[in-house]
Enzyme design. Sequence first.
Site, short mmCIF file in Angstrom:
data_model
loop_
_atom_site.label_atom_id
_atom_site.label_comp_id
_atom_site.label_asym_id
_atom_site.label_seq_id
_atom_site.Cartn_x
_atom_site.Cartn_y
_atom_site.Cartn_z
N LYS A 169 -10.92 -4.05 -3.92
CA LYS A 169 -11.94 -3.06 -4.26
C LYS A 169 -11.36 -1.72 -4.66
O LYS A 169 -12.00 -0.93 -5.33
CB LYS A 169 -12.95 -2.91 -3.12
N LYS A 199 -4.12 -10.11 -5.78
CA LYS A 199 -5.41 -10.31 -5.09
C LYS A 199 -6.48 -9.37 -5.67
O LYS A 199 -6.17 -8.23 -6.02
CB LYS A 199 -5.16 -10.01 -3.61
N LYS A 212 0.83 -1.21 0.00
CA LYS A 212 0.00 0.00 0.00
C LYS A 212 0.86 1.26 0.00
O LYS A 212 0.48 2.27 -0.59
CB LYS A 212 -0.97 0.00 1.18
#
Length: 330
Positions: free
Chosen positions: A198, A195, A113
Site C-alpha cells: 500500500k 510484493k 524498509k
Amino acid sequence: MARKVVFSGVQPSGGLTIGNYIGAIKNFVDLQDSYDCYYCIVDLHAITIPQVPKDLRKNTLEVLATYLASGLDPKKCTLFIQSHVEAHAELTWVLNSISYMGQLNRMTQYKEKSRKSEENLNAALFTYPVLMAADILMYQTEFVPVGDDQKQHLELARDLAERFNNRYSETFKVPEPLIQQFGARIMDLQNPGDKMSKSNQNENSYILMLDDPDTIRRKIRRAITDSIGEVIYTDDQPGIKNLMNIYNAFSGDSIDAIEDRYRGLGYGKFKDDVAEVIISGLKPIQERYIELMDNKDYLETVYRQGAEKAQFTAMKTLRKVYRKVGFIQK
Ligand code: AQP
C-alpha cells in the site's frame, strides 16, 4: 472446551490493497467461527514510518470499517486498536531484553524498509518484529493468519516464546503461522517480482479495496504480463501467475479451472474477467464500508468494547511475565 486463539493485525498505514485482503483479512473472516480471534489495528507499528497524525487517525477508523465491511463480526471476534491496550508496549520492552541484535538485523522487511527510508532509520523500525512478537504472544496465540511476507517475523515470535519459556519457565504458547497455498503473496502489478504494497508510490502497482470499477479495469489492463500469450500457472510468467492468484481468491475457481477456461484465448479476455471478479467481490464490501464510515458512534462502540476484552486477556499474560522476570507486584 476453550477455543484455540488466533491473532493477527493490519497497519493503518494507508488504503488497504487487495494483497492485504487476500493475504490476511479474507482469512480472518473464515476463522472467526471456529477460533477465539483477536484482530488488531496495529497503529504502534504504523509509526515506524512517518505518519501525518490526522491521516493516521482516519486510516485507523478506515481499517476498522474495512474489517467490519469484509465480514468480521464483533460478536464473534475481538476487534481493537493496538495503542488502546498498553500491555503491548510493555511486553515489547521485556521481549527486547531477550532479543538479539544479530537476529533483528537479518530481518528482510527491516532491510527493505530501511533501504527505502535511509533518512528515517529509527529504532522502532528495527524492533518492529519484537512488538509483533509481543502482540502475538500476549494472547497465548495458537495460529497467526498472515501473508507469506510475515513468515520470518513469525519465526522470531516463536524463538522469543521458546527463549523466554526456557529462561523463566513455561509462560507463552509457541504460535504457528497460517499461510494459505495460493495468494499468500500478491505481487506488484507493475513489477511482479515485488510484493503488492500500500505504500508504493506508483498507484498502478496496487489495487485498493476501495478503488472504483473503472480504476480497477484500468489498473488490471495495465498490469505487466509477458509475450508468451498463454494463461498458465508458472513461475516463468509471474505477472500472469499473480493475476491467476487474484482471480482464484475472488472467484473461488481452482487454478486448473482457470487454465482450462482461458486456454488459447490470449490475455485480453482473461484480464477483463480478472477485473470483473475483483469488482464484484469488492462491491458488497465497498457498499457496507460507506455505511459504516457514516456511523462513527458504532465504530467507537466496537473498538472500545474490543479494547476492554483484549485488555483483560493481555493483563493476565503481562502480570505473569512481570512476576517471572522478578518485578515486585504493585
Ligand atoms: N501483497 C500481499 N500479499 C499477501 N498478503 C499481504 N499482506 C500485505 N501485503 C500482502 C498481509 O497483510 C497483512 C497486513 O499487512 P500490514 O499492512 O500490517 O503490513 P505489510 O505486510 O507491510 O503490508 P503493506 O501493504 O506492504 O504495508 P506497507 O506498505 O505499509 O508496509 C499481513 O498479514 C501481511 O502479510
